[in-house]
Design an enzyme around this catalytic site. Structure first.
Site, PDB file in Angstrom:
ATOM      1  N   CYS A   1     -38.983 -20.968  19.690  1.00  0.00           N
ATOM      2  CA  CYS A   1     -38.332 -21.957  18.830  1.00  0.00           C
ATOM      3  C   CYS A   1     -37.374 -22.816  19.654  1.00  0.00           C
ATOM      4  O   CYS A   1     -36.614 -22.310  20.485  1.00  0.00           O
ATOM      5  CB  CYS A   1     -37.578 -21.257  17.707  1.00  0.00           C
ATOM      6  SG  CYS A   1     -36.687 -22.384  16.606  1.00  0.00           S
TER       7      CYS A   1
ATOM      8  N   CYS B   1     -34.400 -17.429   9.914  1.00  0.00           N
ATOM      9  CA  CYS B   1     -33.604 -18.127  10.927  1.00  0.00           C
ATOM     10  C   CYS B   1     -32.215 -17.518  10.966  1.00  0.00           C
ATOM     11  O   CYS B   1     -31.534 -17.434   9.938  1.00  0.00           O
ATOM     12  CB  CYS B   1     -33.524 -19.616  10.621  1.00  0.00           C
ATOM     13  SG  CYS B   1     -32.532 -20.543  11.815  1.00  0.00           S
TER      14      CYS B   1
ATOM     15  N   GLN C   1     -20.322 -32.320   9.210  1.00  0.00           N
ATOM     16  CA  GLN C   1     -20.307 -31.423  10.363  1.00  0.00           C
ATOM     17  C   GLN C   1     -21.099 -30.166  10.020  1.00  0.00           C
ATOM     18  O   GLN C   1     -20.923 -29.573   8.957  1.00  0.00           O
ATOM     19  CB  GLN C   1     -18.872 -31.068  10.752  1.00  0.00           C
ATOM     20  CG  GLN C   1     -18.041 -32.257  11.201  1.00  0.00           C
ATOM     21  CD  GLN C   1     -18.497 -32.852  12.521  1.00  0.00           C
ATOM     22  OE1 GLN C   1     -19.304 -32.259  13.239  1.00  0.00           O
ATOM     23  NE2 GLN C   1     -17.986 -34.027  12.853  1.00  0.00           N
TER      24      GLN C   1
ATOM     25  N   CYS D   1     -19.429 -35.580  20.581  1.00  0.00           N
ATOM     26  CA  CYS D   1     -20.590 -34.697  20.513  1.00  0.00           C
ATOM     27  C   CYS D   1     -21.462 -34.844  21.754  1.00  0.00           C
ATOM     28  O   CYS D   1     -22.573 -34.325  21.792  1.00  0.00           O
ATOM     29  CB  CYS D   1     -21.392 -34.944  19.246  1.00  0.00           C
ATOM     30  SG  CYS D   1     -22.043 -36.624  19.103  1.00  0.00           S
TER      31      CYS D   1
END
Length: 450
Positions: A82, A164, A275, A403
């Site tokens: 993944c 997940c 966020q 970011c």
């Protein structure tokens, strides 16, 4: 197969010397740099080359001969395939050090600046933290079902997820039920993605559909929503086409997240930018307000303000806050959030903050002017175009939430070397644990005589 291609695929042994900014092990083999997935610095590994390039090669890890003390057992059964996570095999402490190094190296190399202080890293829960995600979906005839998950590493395929470990509950365990749901639809091969939004009070799924649904399809989606307490939305086109799918007379609760320290509740739509890591976001807001330290007489400018994530907490302390954002729908949400929380000292404007004319003499705007403090929270491309406006504002303090360490470093160099600021402090915030994503904050203060 030729002798040459056999040689390319033969197992090799190498010593890993560093990690790349993407989290891959770096080795030097016969004078050439090689990036090897899942290998860690200090390890001796057996690896296989799968791509040759002019400047570097790429390889996959076959076996760790001498492991690093920082290596840990990945929690997720899909790790390695993944593409959602790339650092689960590295201890949490070393992940933070890796990200801190990425930030400091970028500031030094690109911006030619060094912070006077390194802020302690911020970190919240490292598992089940993602409240926003975009899951890909694809009908696979050979499997006779729809695969739902993140893209695989180094391939265009979708990882066949069972669960997940980083999605926030309840989405962490709804991957298989989602797969079964889409498989049962008449347009199962025309559903390319599902967006996830986990609010403090509700969960929403936005199903992208490329063809109209039948009544039976709609009934299946509605039943899924009821059984799993999920709000279902359809997206037949762009984001402006997103609409709820619910029973007649049913009202959906607005999605919201709360900021208890500032007595705030912010409403948002399921496709809005928020966020990703909720608990870390609360820490980030606290740090922002602490570092900017707004006083009751201060005017604060919040650029790239979104729906008010920083603007509204700052408005609880400052005399006035002006927020500017390029997305008009987010500006509308920010205004509504200010009114809903009783904040009359926060105003919001729509403007293209990537417009190159922002730094020209002809630029004028109702939101530009004199400010005491400025907060920047730009996308990955950074805030270069708007920095002249920041400088002309006369602000003595600028906080930059980033970011991407590369664009932050570039902009830090401009603020320091061209606009007379000092880089007082900088540090990382672990918004995306187990990934190579680096979120950071940098505090700039106007230099004496600057």
């Amino acid at each position: 197969m030729s002798r040459r291609s056999n040689a390319q695929r033969a197992p090799e042994v190498a010593k890993i010397t560093d990690l790349s900014h993407e989290g891959r092990g770096i080795a030097h083999v016969e004078g050439k740099t090689v990036f090897i997935d899942d290998a860690l610095p200090g390890e001796l590994v057996e690896w296989q080359r799968f791509k040759r390039g002019r400047n570097f090669d790429e390889g996959r890890l076959l076996r760790v001969i001498e492991p690093s003390p920082a290596r840990v057992e990945p929690r997720c059964i899909h790790f390695g395939m993944c593409g959602g996570c790339v650092l689960q095999h590295l201890s949490g402490e070393q992940q933070l050090l890796f990200k801190q190094k990425q930030l400091m190296d970028s500031l030094t190399r690109i911006g030619k600046v060094t912070p006077q202080e390194i802020l302690p890293p911020l970190q919240a829960d490292t598992w089940n933290y993602r409240r926003r995600a975009r899951l890909a979906a694809r009908w696979v005839p050979k499997k006779n079902r729809t695969v739902v998950g993140f893209r695989e590493r180094n391939t265009p395929y979708i990882t066949d997820l069972q669960r997940c470990e980083v999605l926030q509950s309840p989405m962490d365990r709804l991957i298989v039920p989602l797969s079964e749901l889409v498989t049962a639809l008449s347009i199962r091969n025309r559903v390319p993605q599902i967006e996830v939004a986990v609010a403090d009070n509700a969960v929403a799924l936005v199903v992208r559909v490329l063809e109209p649904l039948t009544d039976a399809d709609k009934a299946l989606l509605q039943r899924f929503g009821r059984e799993h307490s999920v709000q279902m939305f359809l997206q037949p086109g762009g984001y402006d086409t997103v609409a709820p799918l619910h029973d007649a007379g049913e009202e959906l609760a607005p999605l919201e997240y709360r900021v208890p320290a500032f007595d705030l509740a912010l409403h948002f739509l399921p496709t809005d930018f928020i966020q990703v890591n909720g608990p870390l976001n609360l820490q980030m807001i606290d740090r922002a307000v602490t570092l900017l330290a707004p006083q009751s007489t201060d005017r604060v400018l919040d650029l790239f303000c979104g729906l008010g994530n920083f603007s509204l907490p700052l408005a609880r302390r400052a005399g006035q806050v002006v927020g500017v954002e390029g997305d008009a729908s987010l500006v509308a949400r920010a205004r509504a959030n200010a009114a809903r929380n009783g904040l009359e000292n926060a105003q919001f404007y729509t403007a293209n903050l990537a417009d190159e004319s922002l730094g020209t003499a002809q630029f004028s705007s109702p939101w530009a002017g004199k400010f005491d403090k400025v907060l920047l929270d730009p996308p990955r491309a950074g805030a270069q175009e708007v920095l002249p406006v920041v400088a002309k504002s006369g602000a003595d303090t600028v906080l930059y939430i980033s970011c991407h360490p590369g664009s932050l470093a570039r902009d830090a160099g401009i603020l320091v070397h061209e606009h007379g600021y000092e880089l007082r402090a900088a540090g990382v915030m672990d918004m995306f644990p187990h990934t190579a994503h680096v979120e950071s904050a940098a505090l700039f203060v106007k230099a004496v005589g600057g």
